[in-house]
Every structure is written in structure tokens, then in C-alpha cells.
Design a protein around this motif. Structure first.
Motif, mmCIF file in Angstrom:
data_model
loop_
_atom_site.group_PDB
_atom_site.id
_atom_site.type_symbol
_atom_site.label_atom_id
_atom_site.label_comp_id
_atom_site.label_asym_id
_atom_site.label_seq_id
_atom_site.Cartn_x
_atom_site.Cartn_y
_atom_site.Cartn_z
ATOM 1 N N SER A 63 7.375 2.615 2.772
ATOM 2 C CA SER A 63 6.122 3.367 2.870
ATOM 3 C C SER A 63 5.919 4.278 1.665
ATOM 4 O O SER A 63 4.790 4.445 1.187
ATOM 5 C CB SER A 63 6.113 4.201 4.162
ATOM 6 N N CYS A 65 7.524 3.990 -1.427
ATOM 7 C CA CYS A 65 7.613 3.318 -2.718
ATOM 8 C C CYS A 65 6.346 2.510 -2.986
ATOM 9 O O CYS A 65 5.996 1.613 -2.217
ATOM 10 C CB CYS A 65 8.842 2.405 -2.746
ATOM 11 N N GLN A 66 5.674 2.814 -4.066
ATOM 12 C CA GLN A 66 4.420 2.133 -4.400
ATOM 13 C C GLN A 66 4.621 0.950 -5.348
ATOM 14 O O GLN A 66 3.651 0.347 -5.805
ATOM 15 C CB GLN A 66 3.448 3.142 -5.020
ATOM 16 N N SER A 67 5.873 0.637 -5.640
ATOM 17 C CA SER A 67 6.164 -0.461 -6.557
ATOM 18 C C SER A 67 5.683 -1.786 -5.975
ATOM 19 O O SER A 67 6.007 -2.139 -4.839
ATOM 20 C CB SER A 67 7.673 -0.524 -6.818
ATOM 21 N N LEU A 68 4.885 -2.511 -6.754
ATOM 22 C CA LEU A 68 4.399 -3.815 -6.313
ATOM 23 C C LEU A 68 5.461 -4.869 -6.600
ATOM 24 O O LEU A 68 5.990 -4.945 -7.706
ATOM 25 C CB LEU A 68 3.099 -4.175 -7.029
ATOM 26 N N ASP A 70 6.816 -9.087 -5.788
ATOM 27 C CA ASP A 70 6.506 -10.427 -5.294
ATOM 28 C C ASP A 70 7.531 -10.893 -4.278
ATOM 29 O O ASP A 70 7.270 -11.794 -3.482
ATOM 30 C CB ASP A 70 6.458 -11.413 -6.462
ATOM 31 N N ASP A 121 4.390 -5.344 7.204
ATOM 32 C CA ASP A 121 2.928 -5.216 7.156
ATOM 33 C C ASP A 121 2.489 -4.407 5.939
ATOM 34 O O ASP A 121 1.475 -4.732 5.289
ATOM 35 C CB ASP A 121 2.413 -4.552 8.436
ATOM 36 N N THR A 122 3.245 -3.359 5.629
ATOM 37 C CA THR A 122 2.924 -2.530 4.456
ATOM 38 C C THR A 122 3.069 -3.334 3.171
ATOM 39 O O THR A 122 2.217 -3.275 2.276
ATOM 40 C CB THR A 122 3.841 -1.293 4.415
ATOM 41 N N LEU A 123 4.154 -4.100 3.077
ATOM 42 C CA LEU A 123 4.379 -4.915 1.883
ATOM 43 C C LEU A 123 3.298 -5.988 1.726
ATOM 44 O O LEU A 123 2.804 -6.233 0.624
ATOM 45 C CB LEU A 123 5.758 -5.572 1.960
ATOM 46 N N MET A 125 0.264 -5.883 2.916
ATOM 47 C CA MET A 125 -1.009 -5.241 2.599
ATOM 48 C C MET A 125 -1.126 -5.019 1.086
ATOM 49 O O MET A 125 -2.201 -5.171 0.509
ATOM 50 C CB MET A 125 -1.127 -3.913 3.341
ATOM 51 N N ARG A 126 -0.019 -4.702 0.435
ATOM 52 C CA ARG A 126 -0.033 -4.475 -1.009
ATOM 53 C C ARG A 126 -0.065 -5.782 -1.790
ATOM 54 O O ARG A 126 -0.656 -5.855 -2.861
ATOM 55 C CB ARG A 126 1.210 -3.665 -1.416
ATOM 56 N N ASN A 127 0.607 -6.785 -1.248
ATOM 57 C CA ASN A 127 0.650 -8.092 -1.910
ATOM 58 C C ASN A 127 0.689 -9.179 -0.844
ATOM 59 O O ASN A 127 1.756 -9.465 -0.287
ATOM 60 C CB ASN A 127 1.873 -8.200 -2.829
#
Length: 277
Positions: A63, A65-68, A70, A121-123, A125-127
């Protein structure tokens, strides 16, 4: 004759490309594996807020960590958590405060799945294309007692299985726990504390991971990167010698060629230490 039982790793419907963006969150085992990926020039973020052992703490890191990424590797260590009595919140680190301030609890399978689902779900949502790999750490927790440690691992294994079913095609299980306990059933594969896997065991798991999850392009990159990495880490007796200067120049030519071939490779033009340029 066959003298060991070998874990059969099912084929995965994807492969991890060279220099992929990856996120490692979890126990000491995640730390060890993540550091190996960094050494192999994957663009990896490894436990940015410290080692996390339980599903709730893994969620907290994901939650924050904003690192994108793959690919994400979540390594579950235990289902034991500690709540700060004053606020009733699950803490990730007690920061050496008195034990009397905390209450220890054991998460159920449903609770573990709930925290892990929020993390996935958070991951996603980001990718939306991210692939999440869940492992269970093979490290035993002696402080709980070995029977209790096994019960904890059982809860985590069942939780991982439920996550794989719930997020079919998105979440995948890698059997690191089974490899250590079924293939490497000998104390020579453990560190001096007899609890943590040895460097040799971690290396073997890396090989199993590589064969299962790396495509031909990644294996080729690793083959090309290995002699360059060894050259960069080489420490000469006489850095001012003509022979070593030629060695450095030849290596830099290889570095430039590798960077040109792999555009995602993050590597300095001259990765040698200043005194060796």
C-alpha cells in the motif's frame, strides 16, 4: 537409483524478461532472492520498508510503496501478528518497545487471504498486467516451537492455494518451501543456525526459479552479463598496471555493447570504482 525426491514445478503461462521491473516483499527469504535479482540487473525493489513476515505487513508495504512493477514476489513467513494494544493496529515492527505494549495473534486462513487479496488488488489497480508470484518461506520459526511453526506454514500454504484459485491467471505459486523441505532434506543445506537455508540452498532455488520462469531471452542475458559482473567485481593486485587498464577497457566495450542490446539495462557507462577508472 534415485536418492532424492524432486519437486515438479508446473509450467507457467508467462516468462520474466531481462531487466524486468519487480517488487519483492516479505520475509528474509524474499530479501535474499530479491538481492540476487538486483545483482542480475533486474530493476527490483526489495522490501523498501524492511523485512515483512505476515500477510498484513505485506499489505502495508504494498500500500505504501508506489513503485510500479510488472512482477511481484510475495513471500509469506508466518501468520503470527502483533497488535499495539493502545490502537489495536497490526504493527510491522515493534521497534524494541516493551512486549507488554503488544498482543500477539494468529491469523486464520480467511484473514490471510483477506490481507493478500487487498495487496493483489492494489498491485493490479496500478498495473492490470502484473503477475504476482506467492511463495512460502522455508525458514522455520523456532521461537514458536516447531509444531506451531508447522501449523503456521500450513495456514500460509492453504492461503496461497486459495489466492491462486481466486486470482487464476494473475497469482501463481512457486514451491520454494517444498524445494527446501523435500529436495534439500539435509542440514548441509542450512546455515549455522540450522534454520535458514544456506547460500547453496538459495542458489539452488534461484536455479529452479530461473528454469521455470525465465525465457530464452533472459537466460541469454544472464549468460552475457555474468562475465561482465565478475569483471566489475574483480579486485586487482595492481590497478595501475597496463594489463589491468587493458582489462578495464575491454570490459567497458562489453558494457556498452550490452547496454545497446538491452535498452532496459540500468548500468553505468563505467561501473568500475573511481580508483580503477
Amino acid at each position: 537409483m534415485q536418492f532424492r525426491t524432486q519437486v515438479k514445478i508446473p509450467p507457467y503461462p508467462f516468462s520474466i524478461p531481462p531487466c524486468a521491473k519487480m517488487l519483492f516483499v516479505g520475509s528474509c527469504f524474499a530479501q535474499s532472492m530479491g538481492e540476487r535479482f538486483l545483482a542480475e540487473k533486474f530493476r527490483a525493489t526489495v522490501n523498501p520498508y524492511g523485512v515483512m513476515y505476515n500477510p498484513a505487513s505485506i499489505l502495508h508495504t504494498v500500500s505504501r510503496c508506489q513503485s510500479l512493477a510488472d512482477f511481484a514476489v510475495l513471500t509469506l513467513g508466518t501468520n503470527h501478528v502483533y497488535r499495539l494494544k493502545e490502537t489495536d493496529e497490526i504493527v510491522d515492527n515493534c521497534h524494541k518497545r516493551p512486549q507488554s505494549l503488544f498482543r500477539e495473534e494468529v491469523l486464520s486462513i480467511d484473514e490471510c487471504v483477506g490481507f493478500l487479496s487487498q495487496a493483489v488488488d492494489t498491485l493490479v489497480m496500478r498495473n492490470p498486467d502484473i503477475k504476482v508470484i506467492i511463495t512460502v518461506s522455508p525458514i522455520r520459526y523456532a521461537k514458536y516451537g516447531f509444531h506451531e511453526s508447522q501449523l503456521s506454514k500450513a495456514v500460509l500454504l492453504l492461503s496461497a492455494n486459495e489466492m491462486e484459485k481466486r486470482y487464476a491467471g494473475k497469482v501463481f505459486y512457486f514451491p520454494a518451501y517444498e524445494i527446501v523441505n523435500d529436495e534439500l532434506r539435509d542440514y548441509r543445506f542450512y546455515a549455522s543456525d540450522m534454520l535458514h537455508p544456506s547460500e547453496q540452498a538459495v542458489e539452488y532455488i534461484w536455479e529452479c526459479f530461473s528454469v521455470s520462469l525465465f525465457g530464452a531471452d533472459t537466460l541469454q542475458f544472464l549468460k552475457e552479463w555474468q562475465p561482465i559482473r565478475e569483471a566489475i567485481n574483480h579486485r586487482p593486485f595492481n590497478p595501475d598496471s597496463d594489463a589491468y587498464k587493458e582489462f578495464v577497457n575491454n570490459t567497458l566495450v562489453k558494457v556498452r555493447a550490452l547496454k545497446q542490446k538491452y535498452s532496459d539495462l540500468e548500468l553505468e557507462d563505467n561501473p568500475f570504482r573511481p580508483s580503477e577508472k
